[in-house]
Motif scaffolding. Structure first.
Motif, PDB file in Angstrom:
ATOM      1  N   ALA A 174      17.631 -37.454  53.636  1.00 32.25           N
ATOM      2  CA  ALA A 174      17.569 -38.427  52.550  1.00 32.25           C
ATOM      3  C   ALA A 174      18.919 -38.474  51.844  1.00 32.25           C
ATOM      4  N   ALA A 175      19.400 -39.685  51.573  1.00 31.75           N
ATOM      5  CA  ALA A 175      20.655 -39.867  50.836  1.00 31.75           C
ATOM      6  C   ALA A 175      20.357 -39.795  49.342  1.00 31.75           C
ATOM      7  N   SER A 176      19.786 -38.676  48.930  1.00 31.94           N
ATOM      8  CA  SER A 176      19.271 -38.532  47.562  1.00 31.94           C
ATOM      9  C   SER A 176      20.372 -38.317  46.525  1.00 31.94           C
ATOM     10  N   TYR A 177      21.399 -37.600  46.878  1.00 32.71           N
ATOM     11  CA  TYR A 177      22.481 -37.241  45.955  1.00 32.71           C
ATOM     12  C   TYR A 177      21.897 -36.632  44.688  1.00 32.71           C
ATOM     13  N   ALA A 178      20.840 -35.833  44.893  1.00 28.79           N
ATOM     14  CA  ALA A 178      20.124 -35.128  43.819  1.00 28.79           C
ATOM     15  C   ALA A 178      19.596 -36.071  42.740  1.00 28.79           C
ATOM     16  N   GLY A 179      19.315 -37.314  43.136  1.00 30.71           N
ATOM     17  CA  GLY A 179      18.749 -38.276  42.194  1.00 30.71           C
ATOM     18  C   GLY A 179      19.781 -39.060  41.405  1.00 30.71           C
ATOM     19  N   ALA A 180      21.052 -38.984  41.794  1.00 32.33           N
ATOM     20  CA  ALA A 180      22.102 -39.762  41.115  1.00 32.33           C
ATOM     21  C   ALA A 180      21.858 -41.255  41.343  1.00 32.33           C
ATOM     22  N   ASP A 181      22.490 -42.066  40.520  1.00 31.84           N
ATOM     23  CA  ASP A 181      22.298 -43.515  40.622  1.00 31.84           C
ATOM     24  C   ASP A 181      23.179 -44.179  41.675  1.00 31.84           C
ATOM     25  N   LYS A 182      23.830 -43.369  42.495  1.00 31.80           N
ATOM     26  CA  LYS A 182      24.621 -43.918  43.597  1.00 31.80           C
ATOM     27  C   LYS A 182      24.364 -43.084  44.845  1.00 31.80           C
ATOM     28  N   ASN A 183      24.688 -43.659  45.983  1.00 29.26           N
ATOM     29  CA  ASN A 183      24.511 -42.959  47.254  1.00 29.26           C
ATOM     30  C   ASN A 183      25.652 -41.976  47.480  1.00 29.26           C
ATOM     31  N   PRO A 184      25.388 -40.909  48.215  1.00 29.39           N
ATOM     32  CA  PRO A 184      26.449 -39.932  48.514  1.00 29.39           C
ATOM     33  C   PRO A 184      27.484 -40.513  49.476  1.00 29.39           C
ATOM     34  N   ALA A 185      28.669 -39.946  49.466  1.00 24.09           N
ATOM     35  CA  ALA A 185      29.766 -40.422  50.324  1.00 24.09           C
ATOM     36  C   ALA A 185      29.380 -40.396  51.797  1.00 24.09           C
ATOM     37  N   TRP A 186      28.644 -39.357  52.224  1.00 26.41           N
ATOM     38  CA  TRP A 186      28.298 -39.276  53.643  1.00 26.41           C
ATOM     39  C   TRP A 186      27.486 -40.495  54.081  1.00 26.41           C
ATOM     40  N   TYR A 187      26.680 -41.059  53.193  1.00 25.31           N
ATOM     41  CA  TYR A 187      25.881 -42.242  53.518  1.00 25.31           C
ATOM     42  C   TYR A 187      26.798 -43.443  53.789  1.00 25.31           C
ATOM     43  N   HIS A 188      27.797 -43.636  52.933  1.00 21.77           N
ATOM     44  CA  HIS A 188      28.755 -44.735  53.140  1.00 21.77           C
ATOM     45  C   HIS A 188      29.518 -44.533  54.448  1.00 21.77           C
ATOM     46  N   ASN A 189      29.812 -43.273  54.768  1.00 25.09           N
ATOM     47  CA  ASN A 189      30.515 -42.977  56.017  1.00 25.09           C
ATOM     48  C   ASN A 189      29.690 -43.373  57.242  1.00 25.09           C
ATOM     49  N   ILE A 190      28.388 -43.101  57.227  1.00 28.66           N
ATOM     50  CA  ILE A 190      27.584 -43.460  58.410  1.00 28.66           C
ATOM     51  C   ILE A 190      27.348 -44.962  58.502  1.00 28.66           C
ATOM     52  N   LEU A 191      27.398 -45.653  57.376  1.00 30.40           N
ATOM     53  CA  LEU A 191      27.313 -47.117  57.445  1.00 30.40           C
ATOM     54  C   LEU A 191      28.531 -47.669  58.175  1.00 30.40           C
ATOM     55  N   ALA A 192      29.685 -47.062  57.951  1.00 29.18           N
ATOM     56  CA  ALA A 192      30.917 -47.486  58.609  1.00 29.18           C
ATOM     57  C   ALA A 192      30.997 -46.997  60.050  1.00 29.18           C
ATOM     58  N   ASN A 193      30.437 -45.808  60.323  1.00 26.54           N
ATOM     59  CA  ASN A 193      30.497 -45.229  61.669  1.00 26.54           C
ATOM     60  C   ASN A 193      29.287 -44.322  61.870  1.00 26.54           C
ATOM     61  N   PRO A 194      28.256 -44.812  62.577  1.00 26.01           N
ATOM     62  CA  PRO A 194      27.029 -44.018  62.744  1.00 26.01           C
ATOM     63  C   PRO A 194      27.124 -42.872  63.743  1.00 26.01           C
ATOM     64  N   LYS A 195      28.243 -42.717  64.408  1.00 28.38           N
ATOM     65  CA  LYS A 195      28.419 -41.581  65.322  1.00 28.38           C
ATOM     66  C   LYS A 195      28.770 -40.354  64.490  1.00 28.38           C
ATOM     67  N   VAL A 196      27.951 -39.317  64.600  1.00 27.37           N
ATOM     68  CA  VAL A 196      28.101 -38.126  63.772  1.00 27.37           C
ATOM     69  C   VAL A 196      28.019 -36.877  64.645  1.00 27.37           C
ATOM     70  N   THR A 197      28.307 -35.749  64.040  1.00 29.23           N
ATOM     71  CA  THR A 197      28.079 -34.447  64.666  1.00 29.23           C
ATOM     72  C   THR A 197      27.177 -33.678  63.722  1.00 29.23           C
ATOM     73  N   ILE A 198      26.175 -32.996  64.281  1.00 27.88           N
ATOM     74  CA  ILE A 198      25.359 -32.142  63.431  1.00 27.88           C
ATOM     75  C   ILE A 198      25.330 -30.729  63.993  1.00 27.88           C
TER      76      ILE A 198
END
Length: 138
Positions: free
Chosen positions: A61-85
């Protein structure tokens, strides 16, 4: 912001040094490391995230602990959905998919997160935004 980065760096270090196992408040929890490509910088960015699993997919979940904006990692996957976990001792490339358009599916997966980690219910109460759900699959 520096405190948050230091916090994450310490979690990432402990995760990697202990084969994905953490102590303290994260002991026994499900935590993975998500490495994205920075949308602006193009540099790798690693974030520790709680997860649930379903049908071979990792759910975050892109919760960002309930902040009113999405976390940076969420914006990163919108730009490039290829990730490493990294999960435990395993590290692999994967694809991140945002589950937002199908609201019923998003709500179902968010409920899965809250059933695994009840604190996520509090995050949803702190913000007016719809917290995005992301599935990660090989």
């Amino acid at each position: 912001m520096s405190e948050a980065l230091d916090w994450n760096k310490n979690i990432i270090k402990e995760f990697r040094e202990n084969e994905g196992k953490l102590g303290g408040m994260f002991e026994g929890g499900s935590l993975l490391l998500l490495t994205t490509t920075g949308a602006k910088s193009g540099e790798p960015r690693t974030s520790p995230l709680a997860y649930a699993q379903e049908d071979g997919k990792y759910v975050v979940a892109a919760s960002y602990a309930g902040a009113d904006k999405n976390p940076a990692w969420y914006h990163n996957i919108l730009a490039n959905p290829k990730v490493t976990i990294e999960v435990g001792t395993e590290k692999f490339e994967a694809t991140a998919t945002v589950v937002l358009e199908d609201r019923a599916e998003r709500d179902r997966l968010y409920a899965l997160m809250t059933s695994t980690m009840p604190g996520f219910a509090d995050y949803e109460k702190k913000t007016d935004r719809v917290i995005p759900i992301v599935t990660i699959s090989r």
